[in-house]
Motif scaffolding. Structure first.
Motif, PDB file in Angstrom:
ATOM      1  N   ALA A 279       0.816  -1.220   0.000  1.00  0.00           N
ATOM      2  CA  ALA A 279       0.000   0.000   0.000  1.00  0.00           C
ATOM      3  C   ALA A 279       0.844   1.261   0.000  1.00  0.00           C
ATOM      4  O   ALA A 279       0.318   2.357  -0.208  1.00  0.00           O
ATOM      5  CB  ALA A 279      -0.924  -0.002   1.215  1.00  0.00           C
ATOM      6  N   ARG A 280       2.128   1.130   0.226  1.00  0.00           N
ATOM      7  CA  ARG A 280       2.991   2.308   0.273  1.00  0.00           C
ATOM      8  C   ARG A 280       3.272   2.814  -1.131  1.00  0.00           C
ATOM      9  O   ARG A 280       3.502   2.039  -2.065  1.00  0.00           O
ATOM     10  CB  ARG A 280       4.307   1.971   0.969  1.00  0.00           C
ATOM     11  N   ILE A 281       3.271   4.133  -1.267  1.00  0.00           N
ATOM     12  CA  ILE A 281       3.522   4.757  -2.562  1.00  0.00           C
ATOM     13  C   ILE A 281       5.016   4.914  -2.775  1.00  0.00           C
ATOM     14  O   ILE A 281       5.740   5.345  -1.878  1.00  0.00           O
ATOM     15  CB  ILE A 281       2.817   6.127  -2.639  1.00  0.00           C
ATOM     16  N   ARG A 282       5.474   4.551  -3.958  1.00  0.00           N
ATOM     17  CA  ARG A 282       6.887   4.711  -4.309  1.00  0.00           C
ATOM     18  C   ARG A 282       7.025   5.945  -5.196  1.00  0.00           C
ATOM     19  O   ARG A 282       6.265   6.137  -6.142  1.00  0.00           O
ATOM     20  CB  ARG A 282       7.408   3.463  -5.040  1.00  0.00           C
ATOM     21  N   TYR A 283       8.032   6.752  -4.874  1.00  0.00           N
ATOM     22  CA  TYR A 283       8.208   8.009  -5.586  1.00  0.00           C
ATOM     23  C   TYR A 283       9.464   7.970  -6.434  1.00  0.00           C
ATOM     24  O   TYR A 283      10.435   7.284  -6.134  1.00  0.00           O
ATOM     25  CB  TYR A 283       8.292   9.181  -4.603  1.00  0.00           C
ATOM     26  N   SER A 284       9.405   8.756  -7.509  1.00  0.00           N
ATOM     27  CA  SER A 284      10.550   8.892  -8.394  1.00  0.00           C
ATOM     28  C   SER A 284      10.608  10.328  -8.867  1.00  0.00           C
ATOM     29  O   SER A 284       9.581  10.988  -9.042  1.00  0.00           O
ATOM     30  CB  SER A 284      10.422   7.945  -9.603  1.00  0.00           C
ATOM     31  N   THR A 285      11.799  10.842  -9.068  1.00  0.00           N
ATOM     32  CA  THR A 285      11.955  12.225  -9.544  1.00  0.00           C
ATOM     33  C   THR A 285      11.648  12.341 -11.026  1.00  0.00           C
ATOM     34  O   THR A 285      11.476  13.434 -11.545  1.00  0.00           O
ATOM     35  CB  THR A 285      13.401  12.709  -9.300  1.00  0.00           C
ATOM     36  N   GLN A 286      11.559  11.214 -11.728  1.00  0.00           N
ATOM     37  CA  GLN A 286      11.254  11.239 -13.146  1.00  0.00           C
ATOM     38  C   GLN A 286       9.738  11.242 -13.344  1.00  0.00           C
ATOM     39  O   GLN A 286       9.020  10.457 -12.709  1.00  0.00           O
ATOM     40  CB  GLN A 286      11.858  10.028 -13.856  1.00  0.00           C
ATOM     41  N   ASN A 287       9.256  12.131 -14.217  1.00  0.00           N
ATOM     42  CA  ASN A 287       7.828  12.246 -14.500  1.00  0.00           C
ATOM     43  C   ASN A 287       7.030  12.382 -13.199  1.00  0.00           C
ATOM     44  O   ASN A 287       6.032  11.699 -12.980  1.00  0.00           O
ATOM     45  CB  ASN A 287       7.332  11.017 -15.280  1.00  0.00           C
ATOM     46  N   ALA A 288       7.504  13.265 -12.313  1.00  0.00           N
ATOM     47  CA  ALA A 288       6.941  13.355 -10.969  1.00  0.00           C
ATOM     48  C   ALA A 288       5.437  13.545 -10.907  1.00  0.00           C
ATOM     49  O   ALA A 288       4.774  12.874 -10.135  1.00  0.00           O
ATOM     50  CB  ALA A 288       7.647  14.491 -10.205  1.00  0.00           C
ATOM     51  N   PRO A 289       4.836  14.460 -11.718  1.00  0.00           N
ATOM     52  CA  PRO A 289       3.403  14.679 -11.555  1.00  0.00           C
ATOM     53  C   PRO A 289       2.535  13.497 -11.942  1.00  0.00           C
ATOM     54  O   PRO A 289       1.378  13.432 -11.578  1.00  0.00           O
ATOM     55  CB  PRO A 289       3.129  15.884 -12.476  1.00  0.00           C
ATOM     56  N   SER A 290       3.067  12.562 -12.733  1.00  0.00           N
ATOM     57  CA  SER A 290       2.256  11.427 -13.169  1.00  0.00           C
ATOM     58  C   SER A 290       1.961  10.496 -12.009  1.00  0.00           C
ATOM     59  O   SER A 290       2.800  10.227 -11.172  1.00  0.00           O
ATOM     60  CB  SER A 290       2.986  10.653 -14.271  1.00  0.00           C
ATOM     61  N   ARG A 291       0.721   9.990 -11.967  1.00  0.00           N
ATOM     62  CA  ARG A 291       0.311   9.154 -10.848  1.00  0.00           C
ATOM     63  C   ARG A 291      -0.020   7.729 -11.296  1.00  0.00           C
ATOM     64  O   ARG A 291       0.024   6.805 -10.506  1.00  0.00           O
ATOM     65  CB  ARG A 291      -0.904   9.765 -10.159  1.00  0.00           C
ATOM     66  N   VAL A 292      -0.418   7.537 -12.556  1.00  0.00           N
ATOM     67  CA  VAL A 292      -0.809   6.206 -13.006  1.00  0.00           C
ATOM     68  C   VAL A 292       0.431   5.460 -13.464  1.00  0.00           C
ATOM     69  O   VAL A 292       0.649   5.216 -14.639  1.00  0.00           O
ATOM     70  CB  VAL A 292      -1.860   6.282 -14.129  1.00  0.00           C
TER      71      VAL A 292
ATOM     72  N   ARG B 273       5.397  13.822  -5.155  1.00  0.00           N
ATOM     73  CA  ARG B 273       4.949  13.641  -6.532  1.00  0.00           C
ATOM     74  C   ARG B 273       5.432  14.754  -7.441  1.00  0.00           C
ATOM     75  O   ARG B 273       5.643  14.541  -8.643  1.00  0.00           O
ATOM     76  CB  ARG B 273       3.414  13.548  -6.540  1.00  0.00           C
ATOM     77  N   TYR B 274       5.630  15.940  -6.889  1.00  0.00           N
ATOM     78  CA  TYR B 274       6.074  17.064  -7.702  1.00  0.00           C
ATOM     79  C   TYR B 274       7.559  17.372  -7.544  1.00  0.00           C
ATOM     80  O   TYR B 274       8.011  18.473  -7.830  1.00  0.00           O
ATOM     81  CB  TYR B 274       5.229  18.294  -7.401  1.00  0.00           C
ATOM     82  N   GLY B 275       8.322  16.394  -7.079  1.00  0.00           N
ATOM     83  CA  GLY B 275       9.769  16.492  -7.159  1.00  0.00           C
ATOM     84  C   GLY B 275      10.508  16.969  -5.939  1.00  0.00           C
ATOM     85  O   GLY B 275      11.715  17.226  -6.008  1.00  0.00           O
ATOM     86  N   ARG B 276       9.844  17.156  -4.800  1.00  0.00           N
ATOM     87  CA  ARG B 276      10.497  17.556  -3.545  1.00  0.00           C
ATOM     88  C   ARG B 276      11.269  18.868  -3.682  1.00  0.00           C
ATOM     89  O   ARG B 276      12.382  19.018  -3.162  1.00  0.00           O
ATOM     90  CB  ARG B 276      11.432  16.452  -3.057  1.00  0.00           C
ATOM     91  N   THR B 277      10.713  19.814  -4.411  1.00  0.00           N
ATOM     92  CA  THR B 277      11.335  21.124  -4.582  1.00  0.00           C
ATOM     93  C   THR B 277      10.594  22.149  -3.724  1.00  0.00           C
ATOM     94  O   THR B 277       9.587  21.837  -3.076  1.00  0.00           O
ATOM     95  CB  THR B 277      11.277  21.556  -6.056  1.00  0.00           C
TER      96      THR B 277
END
Length: 294
Positions: free
Chosen positions: A37-50, A206-210
């Motif tokens: 259930a934990r969400i994994r984040y990536s700096t690539q294509n940050a706004p995309s959720r699907v 999701r938006y890149g931790r900026t």
């Protein structure tokens, strides 16, 4: 809530607050405890959720729905245990009654929420996208929306589990703690609103931790917390007035379907109908306010 006045329930006001926080913490915490259930984040294509591991990934949705269901059962079990300690007469039936599992005393309350969306509904009518109109497609507007894991989360299991925990269970413990109706309408929505603060972490990542991501997360979370708190007050009012979980559940589902009103976009889209669209919004708000007194 239909609790017997002559029964002494083993709760103080402080205990009611603590249990309300426990229910909220258990619900939100369950979404992060399960590994899948934990969400994994990536700096690539940050706004995309699907994407795999993102919030709208079907695997993540299924895991989170399972966690929310278990949390809801836990909260209901606590209510059952409290009632079992208070009375030996039909504790299971008493639990269902306290949680609002019954037909509403005022069925019209189920049709109250659409009134405040009279403006958006009129704009949909102008666009021809209401059910039965020429531009309405049952495949695109129904099956593609509701028969997906995102649809199940947003319009079925999400509203159902949230209403069970944040309305039925939270209001039940406040009632057992002898809170007044207005105290419950004030306190319970705060628990519901604050339970949405964790979305800030999702937005920030999701938006890149900026710095811009931080500002976006802060603004959206403040707005969502305020909106959900206001809705929580209305849903609590519905449950307390009708003694049934059905009206707030219907309102929750309908509000999720409609989303936030977009009057600016509607006025730009239909400039020839600016006055009638505005009038529909005003009439809807007036009718909604009037029915609150019925």
């Amino acid at each position: 809530m239909p609790l017997q006045a002559a029964t002494t329930y083993p709760l103080s006001t402080v205990s009611s607050h603590l249990l309300a926080v426990l229910f909220s913490t258990a619900y939100v915490g369950s979404l992060y405890m399960a590994k899948n259930a934990r969400i994994r984040y990536s700096t690539q294509n940050a706004p995309s959720r699907v994407q795999p591991g993102r919030r709208d990934d079907p695997a993540v949705i299924r895991a989170r729905l399972a966690a929310a269901t278990i949390s809801s059962i836990f909260s209901c079990t606590v209510i059952y245990t409290l009632l079992l300690r208070s009375t030996s007469e039909h504790p299971f039936a008493s639990t269902l009654q306290v949680l609002g599992v019954r037909w509403p005393e005022n069925l019209l309350s189920c049709f109250q929420a659409p009134l405040i969306f009279l403006g958006p509904l009129y704009a949909m009518f102008l666009a021809g996208t209401l059910p039965g109109q020429s531009k309405y497609s049952i495949d695109r507007h129904f099956f593609d929306v509701f028969w997906t894991w995102i649809g199940v989360r947003n319009y079925v299991m999400g509203p159902l589990t949230e209403e069970i925990v944040f309305r039925a269970c939270v209001l039940a413990v406040y009632t057992m703690g002898s809170a007044t109706r207005w105290e419950m309408i004030a306190f319970a929505p705060l628990v519901f609103g604050l339970a949405h603060v964790h979305h800030a972490w999702d937005t920030y990542n999701r938006y890149g931790r900026t710095s811009d991501a931080f500002k976006r997360a802060a603004f959206s979370t403040l707005f969502q917390t305020a909106y959900t708190t206001l809705f929580g007050a209305y849903a609590s009012f519905l449950l307390l007035r009708t003694n049934s979980l059905l009206p707030p559940l219907v309102a929750h589902i309908f509000c999720n379907i409609m989303g936030l009103p977009q009057i600016g976009d509607e006025l730009r889209r239909f400039p020839a109908y600016k006055r009638t669209i505005t009038a529909a919004y005003i009439i809807g708000i007036i009718c909604f306010a009037f029915t609150l007194r019925l």
